[in-house]
Design an enzyme around this catalytic site. Structure first.
Site, PDB file in Angstrom:
ATOM      1  N   PRO A   1       0.804  -1.226   0.000  1.00  0.00           N
ATOM      2  CA  PRO A   1       0.000   0.000   0.000  1.00  0.00           C
ATOM      3  C   PRO A   1       0.835   1.273   0.000  1.00  0.00           C
ATOM      4  O   PRO A   1       1.842   1.357   0.711  1.00  0.00           O
ATOM      5  CB  PRO A   1      -0.822  -0.117   1.271  1.00  0.00           C
ATOM      6  CG  PRO A   1      -0.101  -1.075   2.124  1.00  0.00           C
ATOM      7  CD  PRO A   1       0.560  -2.031   1.195  1.00  0.00           C
ATOM      8  N   ASN A   2       0.403   2.222  -0.779  1.00  0.00           N
ATOM      9  CA  ASN A   2       0.948   3.580  -0.852  1.00  0.00           C
ATOM     10  C   ASN A   2       2.297   3.653  -1.552  1.00  0.00           C
ATOM     11  O   ASN A   2       2.796   4.752  -1.793  1.00  0.00           O
ATOM     12  CB  ASN A   2       1.064   4.207   0.552  1.00  0.00           C
ATOM     13  CG  ASN A   2      -0.295   4.328   1.224  1.00  0.00           C
ATOM     14  OD1 ASN A   2      -1.180   4.967   0.680  1.00  0.00           O
ATOM     15  ND2 ASN A   2      -0.481   3.696   2.359  1.00  0.00           N
ATOM     16  N   ARG A  43       5.262  11.419  -2.888  1.00  0.00           N
ATOM     17  CA  ARG A  43       4.925  11.782  -1.516  1.00  0.00           C
ATOM     18  C   ARG A  43       6.142  11.600  -0.601  1.00  0.00           C
ATOM     19  O   ARG A  43       7.035  10.820  -0.899  1.00  0.00           O
ATOM     20  CB  ARG A  43       3.805  10.890  -0.987  1.00  0.00           C
ATOM     21  CG  ARG A  43       4.209   9.440  -0.923  1.00  0.00           C
ATOM     22  CD  ARG A  43       3.575   8.690   0.234  1.00  0.00           C
ATOM     23  NE  ARG A  43       3.997   7.297   0.203  1.00  0.00           N
ATOM     24  CZ  ARG A  43       3.993   6.494   1.251  1.00  0.00           C
ATOM     25  NH1 ARG A  43       3.582   6.921   2.409  1.00  0.00           N
ATOM     26  NH2 ARG A  43       4.404   5.253   1.157  1.00  0.00           N
ATOM     27  N   TYR A  80      11.361   8.798   1.302  1.00  0.00           N
ATOM     28  CA  TYR A  80      11.468   7.812   0.239  1.00  0.00           C
ATOM     29  C   TYR A  80      12.229   8.274  -0.998  1.00  0.00           C
ATOM     30  O   TYR A  80      12.416   7.506  -1.935  1.00  0.00           O
ATOM     31  CB  TYR A  80      10.066   7.356  -0.175  1.00  0.00           C
ATOM     32  CG  TYR A  80       9.330   6.658   0.920  1.00  0.00           C
ATOM     33  CD1 TYR A  80       9.681   5.354   1.295  1.00  0.00           C
ATOM     34  CD2 TYR A  80       8.308   7.284   1.612  1.00  0.00           C
ATOM     35  CE1 TYR A  80       9.009   4.708   2.314  1.00  0.00           C
ATOM     36  CE2 TYR A  80       7.631   6.642   2.634  1.00  0.00           C
ATOM     37  CZ  TYR A  80       7.986   5.357   2.980  1.00  0.00           C
ATOM     38  OH  TYR A  80       7.319   4.722   3.985  1.00  0.00           O
ATOM     39  N   ASN A  85       7.929  -5.814  -0.793  1.00  0.00           N
ATOM     40  CA  ASN A  85       7.867  -4.677   0.124  1.00  0.00           C
ATOM     41  C   ASN A  85       6.397  -4.505   0.471  1.00  0.00           C
ATOM     42  O   ASN A  85       5.640  -3.892  -0.275  1.00  0.00           O
ATOM     43  CB  ASN A  85       8.426  -3.416  -0.537  1.00  0.00           C
ATOM     44  CG  ASN A  85       8.399  -2.239   0.417  1.00  0.00           C
ATOM     45  OD1 ASN A  85       7.734  -2.288   1.448  1.00  0.00           O
ATOM     46  ND2 ASN A  85       9.124  -1.172   0.087  1.00  0.00           N
ATOM     47  N   ALA A 126       2.917  -0.888   4.813  1.00  0.00           N
ATOM     48  CA  ALA A 126       2.328  -0.915   6.152  1.00  0.00           C
ATOM     49  C   ALA A 126       1.789  -2.290   6.516  1.00  0.00           C
ATOM     50  O   ALA A 126       1.713  -2.643   7.693  1.00  0.00           O
ATOM     51  CB  ALA A 126       1.204   0.118   6.245  1.00  0.00           C
ATOM     52  N   GLU A 167      12.128  -9.997   2.028  1.00  0.00           N
ATOM     53  CA  GLU A 167      11.457  -8.787   2.517  1.00  0.00           C
ATOM     54  C   GLU A 167      12.392  -7.590   2.333  1.00  0.00           C
ATOM     55  O   GLU A 167      13.539  -7.628   2.768  1.00  0.00           O
ATOM     56  CB  GLU A 167      11.163  -8.977   4.015  1.00  0.00           C
ATOM     57  CG  GLU A 167      10.536  -7.777   4.696  1.00  0.00           C
ATOM     58  CD  GLU A 167      10.469  -7.947   6.214  1.00  0.00           C
ATOM     59  OE1 GLU A 167      11.114  -8.884   6.755  1.00  0.00           O
ATOM     60  OE2 GLU A 167       9.790  -7.143   6.863  1.00  0.00           O
ATOM     61  N   HIS A 180      12.703  -3.139   2.538  1.00  0.00           N
ATOM     62  CA  HIS A 180      12.152  -1.840   2.913  1.00  0.00           C
ATOM     63  C   HIS A 180      13.065  -0.759   2.374  1.00  0.00           C
ATOM     64  O   HIS A 180      14.291  -0.899   2.425  1.00  0.00           O
ATOM     65  CB  HIS A 180      12.029  -1.712   4.435  1.00  0.00           C
ATOM     66  CG  HIS A 180      11.103  -2.716   5.005  1.00  0.00           C
ATOM     67  ND1 HIS A 180       9.745  -2.638   4.860  1.00  0.00           N
ATOM     68  CD2 HIS A 180      11.337  -3.857   5.681  1.00  0.00           C
ATOM     69  CE1 HIS A 180       9.181  -3.683   5.432  1.00  0.00           C
ATOM     70  NE2 HIS A 180      10.122  -4.441   5.934  1.00  0.00           N
ATOM     71  N   ARG A 221      11.807   4.650  12.530  1.00  0.00           N
ATOM     72  CA  ARG A 221      10.472   5.249  12.475  1.00  0.00           C
ATOM     73  C   ARG A 221       9.631   4.824  13.685  1.00  0.00           C
ATOM     74  O   ARG A 221      10.181   4.350  14.676  1.00  0.00           O
ATOM     75  CB  ARG A 221       9.823   4.861  11.140  1.00  0.00           C
ATOM     76  CG  ARG A 221      10.710   5.393   9.973  1.00  0.00           C
ATOM     77  CD  ARG A 221      10.188   4.989   8.623  1.00  0.00           C
ATOM     78  NE  ARG A 221       8.915   5.661   8.352  1.00  0.00           N
ATOM     79  CZ  ARG A 221       8.108   5.321   7.367  1.00  0.00           C
ATOM     80  NH1 ARG A 221       8.443   4.317   6.556  1.00  0.00           N
ATOM     81  NH2 ARG A 221       6.968   5.950   7.181  1.00  0.00           N
TER      82      ARG A 221
END
Lengths: 139, 139, 139, 139, 139, 139, 139, 139, 139, 139, 139, 139
Positions: J9-10, J17, J22, J71, J74, J95, J97, J104
């Site tokens: 997501p996102n 953004r 990022y 990835n 969330a 996995e 990121h 964070r």
């Protein structure tokens, strides 16, 4: 002004289920009366039971709308992904709840999205949506 | 209608301290403008830094006023006694916060009083008070 | 320089109660000796058992005094409102404790106010106050 | 009087690293100035990055020195073994921190050694060491 | 048989410190008496205050000795690295404690190494070491 | 470019112990093959079982090397002091793990150092080191 | 000397159940061999699955026996009442476990009775009982 | 004998609010009947909503009265300062509650003051006060 | 009226053990004096160390007796089954404790049965039983 | 070889953004450059904001592809269902990121999927994807 | 087939107590009807309020019966000893509950025995027992 | 009667994946055999990996079907939204699990939906579905 109301899971059953918590008015009826009362603004309404579709919607409108009023329902308390979507867009988002979530089960006391929203309005029945709108209109 | 605004500890310094969080307007100025805008209603204002005096005030007006708008400040997060006072009286109480408390330290995410109030409005700056008022006035 | 010492709840009983923890000297006697030793400075002393009165005092002097030495007693461990007051004012505040709070019950290991104070001095008996003073005077 | 200052891990980089937290003075310079100011006393300085060497030092001097001033750095928050060493020796130990540890990450709010030390002084920059010394010298 | 006793931090002060917990006999004296009593076996003794040196020792002897008796002192409760070392070697390791650790502070109730040791003997004073030895010798 | 690999406690036993977790190759052999493959760069290797010696090494090379690849072994999960050392130096540090630490005991799921490192690579066997190197070399 | 062994719930199935944890010898056989080996002492054996009967037994013998060796089985981890019984009597009680309880589920890592017993011996199979006996006999 | 009853926040509304929890009798009426029934003793009554005033009262009478019966209301569960006041004085204090606090919200299950009081009586309605009195009078 | 006193585990040792906590009077003696003092009522006494026997007793008398005074001892803090038994019967049950349980270990601060009992009386020595009786007799 | 990159997501907003976290490159651009650099392999890319669609994709390709680079955004921190999907398929999953998740918020420190993936690569910006690929290609 | 139903504490009061939770049928009546309906099997019934007697029963029949249906009542949530007994025997055990335990207090949401039973059936009233039986009989 | 079986994420892989946990039969085959065995009833089957689609299905049939048998898979443990949907509809819902969830990871011990379902059946393999059906059919 362009204003979008987004409702999350099970809120399509408003007025049909759990009347003692949410009251007997359907959201469609409420939305029509709201449009009439604030007819100088463009109000839109969207509902989905699917977490990712709510994210899709937030992304689709989140760079052009003036205001988003979001009642994420149960996803309020479990969705980091929606919280991220709110952070990712530019339109201000206001969190609303129909019931006073702090009177209900403990898991509903924690919101993933409050910190990313401009403000929170909780417990005023369907009026919560109108107050969110007014938070934007009053000076 | 008789409406009482009650502010808790340190809110007398509004407009003087921590301007980045609370803005630069004093509450007195804001209150006067609010009285003017809603002059068909009787608006009153009280502030105290003392937990028990807030309880005294709630008890004194809590059986005759139409609405109480309460920003309990830091006592929101530590005072079970104020929460009990709200339960003990008959006037509806609305919890307001100027800042979005969910963006601040963790202890401010938990409110002792939310469950006892009719609803919560948080994060709209001084507008939070007016929205509380409107929650009562709009139909 | 204008320096204010503020003592919180039950510290008026110093020298009278729990002598095994706090020693047998009254604070009044200690304060007089401190004034004499540092007579080139204006030292003031205030004590209250009421949380909100401590906030009132901090606000009253917190924009004009050079230093505030605060032993908030039990409120150290329960008062977010005093912590907020410290953040709201401009005078530097130093947290002191007579006993070594880390040897006592677990609740006394956590301080609401440490993060908002310039520094903390704990465990040196009444000397803790003088060390706070010296932290300001030595170069 | 014989007084030993012991610094723990990474404090040898003082004045070189993280200047925004610890300032730009090296500890060696500071120590020399301290020796000069208190030249009637024998001041010694020791630093190690190794937990067990700090224990060795505490044991070596802990039965003959008049005072030990200990900044255990990160070991403050993880070393039960150093805490035990402090309990095992006879010389009084004072815990000092340069920064206000309560403003930093949560793990630094808990100290393994506070309860075993005579007192704690935290947050006064390099002055914390001198205050520890003064806690011993003033009457 | 080759048997190694390893003592961790502060246990070199046995008989000198905290006599009410550990008794007044030095470990050297005790070890000599133990060697005499079990002279048909090769008993060795090592002590270090440094976590990593204990690991070094465990690795150095852990593939050739018949038995290792380990009192890791405070590192029992904080060292995952020693626990890993025990898993990495072939010699059986027995965990011993002089005092009954379960009567002391909570942090001493949790051992990082118990699960990796063959067994645990705690609370019998210096006899704990001999019992560990006997656990190996009796049939 | 100057690149330092640092291995923490018990990693000197690689290829000798717990082969089912770490495989049967010794680190020395692996390191030689890595040096050959990347012979245009200066690769160095250091291992210690002592927490403070790892800090010493980090400080010694941390202002001149281009890259540090750190497998802190068990200290990953217990050492705030190593985390502080990483913050104190200027060379970028990459955290690597041979095994997938998230499949092992819960304590190994939490790393003290991740937040202070540039990135983390975990679970690729000895290849984790080479990937760390490549993270620096690829564009 | 009069010595009582007390076994708690399910330990009557020793040698019959879960042989991979407890081994294949029945306790009766083991007890007979123990009696023979230590025939200069009066050894008694009692087993019950009922928490309160274990308390009854502890009370019945706890003022006249020289030693009680207690393996409370699962009640070790749930019975405050047995812990109280141990505190109430005068005979020393030693806690034993056949398996290494720290290798098993988390609930078995916590013992209600350890703090009230003289010492604990865990993980040596049936030898744990004999070691408990020897803790009393050796000098 | 001189006996003081102290009631904390919101207990002045007894008989007026939340009748289903506290019953419909006002405390003033109850107190008068209690005075009549025990007229051979000097009974006094004090109520305050302010935490610090309850401390002031405890200090004022706490060295001369024979018995203090304290219902601290919500402060029971949040006030370390009142707990300290009880420790500081000499008169015995008995904690009473009208309702069975253990049937109410979780925060009311924990009392800051129980450990400092002689005993606790909870759940007997207004009779709780008389039982506290009788605890002192009966032999 | 028919009134049953039930005592739980280890309370049969009252007056024999831990005199510093429970005093030196046996319960039998106390019970006889209580019967004499309240001879117009039928008082019965039962004690058992077995959790299930206490349940059996509660069930046997719980539909015909006027009052049950229960000191469940350690089972207070571990027995959900006794709590269920209290809910299952009709006679009112009052929870009593001889010592102030809130001054003892943390596990004794939580009671499984308080919420199911009419009220709780704790800390008055053997008088706690008589106060429970009086709670029923006074008007 | 067939290699699938899946973004959660996102991540479709990458480069649009939160550029400070990022970076400013869109994933589409990055993916094209990756395809070019590794053109001897078949690289595929899929993104969805819907948790269940990610599961659908994993199932669809999870028995035929050579490698999956995931990835989950969330959902990494909230989705047990995706973790189950990874366990259910045969293709290895890595996995990745972009940001260092350990810098964070706390909820991002815990991953539901790490234990089910072959390895984890976190914090190298978009390079994290290429490193995942290389983990498969290098020997 | 030989099938044993075992009921734990307070279940002997079924049909007599708390009818709103458990219904008004006694277990004896229900059991007779069950025997009639499944008369080709040997059904037995046992109830005890004593934890250890339930263990005794499980051990007595647990090597010869074909099926054990266990409603351990409150011991479900507190008894590790019963859980151990289930592990120790050979007959399969099925856990049943009459009420939906997940609608009741939090302590009833955790079962000590579920992991050791073949399966769990909860919330179907007395039918839960028959469903347990059918789980064995249907193919 | 109309009966709907709903399966959640990854259950479409039944018989294909993780055979040691779930067995080797596909759900389609099982469902056909179930339809045949209970052909006097209308059985329907639906599976989705998408949380919100499960909610859609529950809403679509939840006012007309006689029974819903729900295996929500991993969403059992993370979805408050599905729990809300169950509360919102009128048809009874029974929660089933194929495996004994209490033998698996801790997160699977907690169910969001149990309290909203009529009952729970867990651990009987595919038979769990039939038992759910029988819970409705038997008298």
């Amino acid at each position: 002004m362009k204003i979008q109301i987004i409702n999350g899971p099970n809120l399509n059953l408003l007025g049909l289920r759990q009347l003692e918590i949410y009251g007997s008015q359907t959201f469609d009826n409420y939305f029509i009366s709201l449009q009439r009362k604030y007819k100088e603004h463009d109000l839109f309404y969207y509902q989905s039971n699917i977490e990712g579709e709510i994210i899709n919607k937030l992304q689709a409108i989140g760079f052009t709308f003036d205001l988003i009023i979001l009642n994420a329902g149960a996803y309020t308390h479990t969705s980091l992904a929606i919280a991220d979507a709110i952070s990712s867009i530019q339109s201000p988002v206001i969190e609303v709840h129909i019931s006073n979530v702090f009177r209900r089960e403990k898991i509903r006391h924690k919101s993933f999205i409050s910190a990313n929203c401009r403000g929170t309005i909780s417990g005023f029945g369907l009026k919560s949506y109108e107050l969110a709108l007014l938070s934007f209109l009053i000076n």
